[in-house]
Each structure stands twice: as C-alpha cells, then as structure tokens.
Design a protein around this motif. Sequence first.
Motif, short mmCIF file in Angstrom:
data_model
loop_
_atom_site.label_atom_id
_atom_site.label_comp_id
_atom_site.label_asym_id
_atom_site.label_seq_id
_atom_site.Cartn_x
_atom_site.Cartn_y
_atom_site.Cartn_z
N LEU A 43 0.85 -1.19 0.00
CA LEU A 43 0.00 0.00 0.00
C LEU A 43 0.89 1.24 0.00
O LEU A 43 1.50 1.58 1.01
CB LEU A 43 -0.91 -0.02 1.23
CG LEU A 43 -1.92 1.13 1.38
CD1 LEU A 43 -2.76 1.29 0.13
CD2 LEU A 43 -2.81 0.91 2.59
N ALA A 51 1.54 5.44 -1.08
CA ALA A 51 0.88 6.74 -1.25
C ALA A 51 1.76 7.66 -2.07
O ALA A 51 2.98 7.69 -1.92
CB ALA A 51 0.59 7.36 0.12
N LEU A 54 -3.55 6.43 -3.53
CA LEU A 54 -3.12 5.16 -2.96
C LEU A 54 -3.17 4.06 -4.02
O LEU A 54 -4.00 4.10 -4.93
CB LEU A 54 -4.01 4.77 -1.78
CG LEU A 54 -4.01 5.72 -0.58
CD1 LEU A 54 -5.03 5.26 0.45
CD2 LEU A 54 -2.62 5.81 0.04
N PRO A 110 -7.32 1.38 1.41
CA PRO A 110 -6.58 1.03 2.64
C PRO A 110 -7.34 0.13 3.61
O PRO A 110 -6.73 -0.43 4.53
CB PRO A 110 -6.30 2.40 3.27
CG PRO A 110 -7.43 3.26 2.79
CD PRO A 110 -7.74 2.79 1.39
N LYS A 136 -9.05 0.98 5.97
CA LYS A 136 -9.11 1.64 7.28
C LYS A 136 -8.91 3.13 7.03
O LYS A 136 -8.45 3.54 5.96
CB LYS A 136 -8.02 1.12 8.22
CG LYS A 136 -6.60 1.34 7.72
CD LYS A 136 -5.56 0.78 8.69
CE LYS A 136 -4.15 0.95 8.15
NZ LYS A 136 -3.13 0.39 9.07
N VAL A 164 -7.16 6.65 7.01
CA VAL A 164 -5.75 7.03 6.93
C VAL A 164 -5.62 8.55 7.01
O VAL A 164 -6.32 9.27 6.28
CB VAL A 164 -5.10 6.53 5.63
CG1 VAL A 164 -3.62 6.88 5.60
CG2 VAL A 164 -5.29 5.03 5.46
N LYS A 185 -9.28 5.50 -2.76
CA LYS A 185 -7.93 5.39 -3.34
C LYS A 185 -7.38 6.76 -3.71
O LYS A 185 -6.19 6.90 -3.96
CB LYS A 185 -7.96 4.49 -4.58
CG LYS A 185 -8.28 3.05 -4.25
CD LYS A 185 -8.36 2.20 -5.51
CE LYS A 185 -7.04 2.10 -6.23
NZ LYS A 185 -7.12 1.21 -7.43
N THR A 224 2.52 10.63 6.96
CA THR A 224 1.42 9.94 7.63
C THR A 224 1.95 9.18 8.84
O THR A 224 3.09 8.68 8.83
CB THR A 224 0.70 8.95 6.68
OG1 THR A 224 -0.36 8.30 7.39
CG2 THR A 224 1.66 7.90 6.13
N THR A 258 -0.10 6.79 10.08
CA THR A 258 -0.88 5.55 10.02
C THR A 258 0.02 4.38 9.67
O THR A 258 0.78 4.44 8.71
CB THR A 258 -2.01 5.68 8.98
OG1 THR A 258 -2.80 6.83 9.28
CG2 THR A 258 -2.89 4.44 9.00
N ILE A 284 1.32 2.13 5.77
CA ILE A 284 1.33 2.97 4.56
C ILE A 284 2.77 3.30 4.21
O ILE A 284 3.52 3.84 5.04
CB ILE A 284 0.54 4.28 4.77
CG1 ILE A 284 -0.87 4.01 5.29
CG2 ILE A 284 0.52 5.10 3.49
CD1 ILE A 284 -1.75 3.29 4.30
#
Length: 468
Positions: A40, A42, A71, A75, A77, A79, A126, A156, A158, A161
């Motif tokens: 995943l 970004a 993305l 994800p 979830k 982010v 996305k 990020t 999170t 990622i």
Amino acid sequence: MNKIIFSLALICGSLLFTSCEDDLVVGSVNQSSYNNIGKLEASLKDKNSGLSDNIIELRTKEYTTSVCVNLTKAPMKGVDFAISYDAEYLNEYNTQHGTNFKLFPQNLISLDGASEANILMAPDEKQSLAVNLTIQPASTDLEEGTTYVLPLKITTATEGISLSSTSHCVYLIKNYHNEADCDKGADAVKNFLYFEVNDTNPLNALEFVREDGKLFFDYVVLFAANINWNAETGRVYVYNNPNVQFLLDNNEQYLQPLRKRGIKVLLGILGNHDEAGVCQLSDMGCKEFARELAALCNAYNLDGVNFDDEYSNYPDLNNPWLTNASSQAGAKLLYETKKAMPDKYVTVYYLGSLGSNCPSINGITPNNFVDIVVADYGQSTRPMTGMTKKQCAGMSVELRRGYGSTTEDYARSVKEDGYGFYMWFALDPSLYASQVYRIQNVSKGLYDQEVKDPTFYYKKNDTTKYSR
C-alpha cells in the motif's frame, strides 16, 4: 462412471509427476517482481495534470490548482495524511537532476488557506479530496525567468502505509513581470506552430491576434536543428544550420519577443541523413545528448525541444553512442532529456519509432517525461501511456500543401473531444492568401471568435514590420 474415475486418476497422477519434476527447478524463478504486490503506497500529485512534476508560469495573477493523495489500493481503514512545504527537498531535487534551481518562498503559497493541510481518507478511498493550492505572484521579489522549486510532501502516522518515490509533488515555477498575451484560459485548445526557419521569420507568429487581443499561437518550434554524427570524433552532437544559428545568436531580437508575450519557443531536433538518430542512441548516448540539449536550451533561453524521428541512416553498432533504432531507445532519450531539464518542455512529432507505443523507462510512464505529442499531417494524436487528450493534437495541418482539416465544424469537434492542441506547419507570409482564412476558420471553431487579418509581416532575418 468407472471410466471417469479412471481418467481422473490418470490426471492426478500426471499432476503429481509434473509436480515432482517441477521440484527439480524450485528456486529458479525470480520472485523480485512479486515483492511489491499488495503493498500500500501513497503518492502526491497535481489534481489537474496527474503529475508529480509540474511546470507553471507565474505572471501578474495568483495561480490556483489543487493536489491530492493517491493510494495504490483501498486502505481498508481510515488514513491520516499531512501535506506540507518541504524546503529540505530542494538539495535532493537539484542533485537528482543536476540543476541549481532556487527555492520558492513559503510565504507565497497556501494549502486550503493555511500553511499546511490535513486530510483523512476513508477505508474505501484510493484518492483523497483535492486540497487547494494557491500561489501568489511576487514579481518584485523573484527574478524574472528564473526557475524556482516549490516542493510539497506528504507524511502519515498511520501504520502500513508506505510513501512512494513520488511522495513529493514539485512545481517548477518561472516568474514573469507581464501578463501572457496568449493566455486563453486553462481549458482552451492551444496552437502548436512549426516554422520552416530556412524560409520564414518566427516573429510572424505575433501578427495573428484574436478579436479579444489574445495571440492565436501558443508554441513555436524552430524547424529544425539536427542530431548529427561526427565521423572523426565518433560522437553525436547538435548541429544548427546557418538559419537556425542566426536565430539563436540573435534570440533577443527574434525569439525573446515571442517568449515575453507568452509563446513557448522550442528547438526542433531532426535526423540529418547520417548514423545519428533520435531513436538509435545507446543509454550512454541518450544521457550525453540530453545534457547537450539542456545546455543549449539554457544558453539560449529556450523553452524546450521537439523530437522528430526522420532522415537517419543505419547506425554503426560498434560505436558505444549508437544502438538499433527502436521505440525503447527513443523513449530513453525522451526520459533523459526531461531528467536533464525538468523545467523545459519535451515534445514529440509522431513518426518513425516515436509514437503512442512509447514504452515506460525504469517503471516511469511516458506522461511523466513527455509534455505534448502531435501527429503527422492530417491526423489526430493518440495519447502515450498515462497521457490524456489534453496533451495531444486533435489535428495536424500542413499549411503550404493544404493537408489537414481546418473547417470550423472540425475545429469545434477537436475542442469538444477534449484535445489540448491544434498543430500547424509552414506558416509563410508569401502564401497568406491561402493560409489566413484556414486559421480564421479554426479560431471560430475553437474560440467562437475570429482572428484578425494580419496587417504586417516580417521578412527573413529582419525585425522591420512591413505592411501587407
């Protein structure tokens, strides 16, 4: 039923035998290509262009656009991302490209009206919502024509990622103290004009003006310099014939007047009946020739180059500069040229090994290293991978021979189909009787307004205005 069971037993036995045979070569498969599956990542890109590297002109008005986070997959979830100005990235960018660009001041930008922006992406998204980027003009504080880097980054907290190699979105900004006379709006179709400079003065582009005072032509290609082969040294180099060299040596009189009014001036690069060619340079040859092009464009204050794959002979494959002609070799030259001068335009005339099948280089798709593509006479252009029609010409017109559609209805269809350009070749004051009305027809189709009859013209190698 017994036959079916017997057949299944044979199949299973065959599969078992095959599996045992396969066990003998386990480990011979290169699994590196699978390492990033499911990862995943970004990236940060300009919303309008879809690119992480963007060229803009900053004139008397503020410049507005937007950026968004992309993305590689949903994800699953929520982010959180932060988008912010990254002054420290300037040195890294200059090192990557061999440039010495300056940093654009942070106080002249805002992200959604603030110094940075925070966004939350939903589990099934996305692409994030767009964050507005506003860039204020500062003509008195910034050097005119100098390239400045505006680097934005994403961060990020999170987990899970990864930030891709395009986690920065860069704007290469050139500041000008006057308004562009050819600025017809961001969505307007632009006009891309080739001048046969052996015959015609490029200042003639300034005489084609719409009813609202905007210049009709947006890009001018000096057709053409050559990619040449030096048999004595065994090297490839840029050759400017006397007509091209005259314009470069006198560019303040013949080229900068176009640029000051907003027209981009590009140098055409064409084969010259020898072993050199824009699609037959080795990796080393591509890098060296790209560096020479960048040095030339910087020395003469040009806006970029246009590549045309014609008139090249078979290369000597024993020379380290050369290789077999291919779209791969052509793509490599385009890539290296953009890398060597990221603030300039790299444009392509589709012919020979240069076309919509241009491959990616090092995983980077052509839309990241080619800005504009035009077709051969009478045709429209198919986008390269990653491009949209906004980077393509919907029609290519040869004015001297009369090739290509210039009806008002066809021009309107080019606009409605979403193309970004109309291409013109061989504008010539001695043939205005058969050329001007064709330009006027297209102007009505593209802009719903006329181009005025040009009242003056320029003779070759002469800055005097002559009445028609």
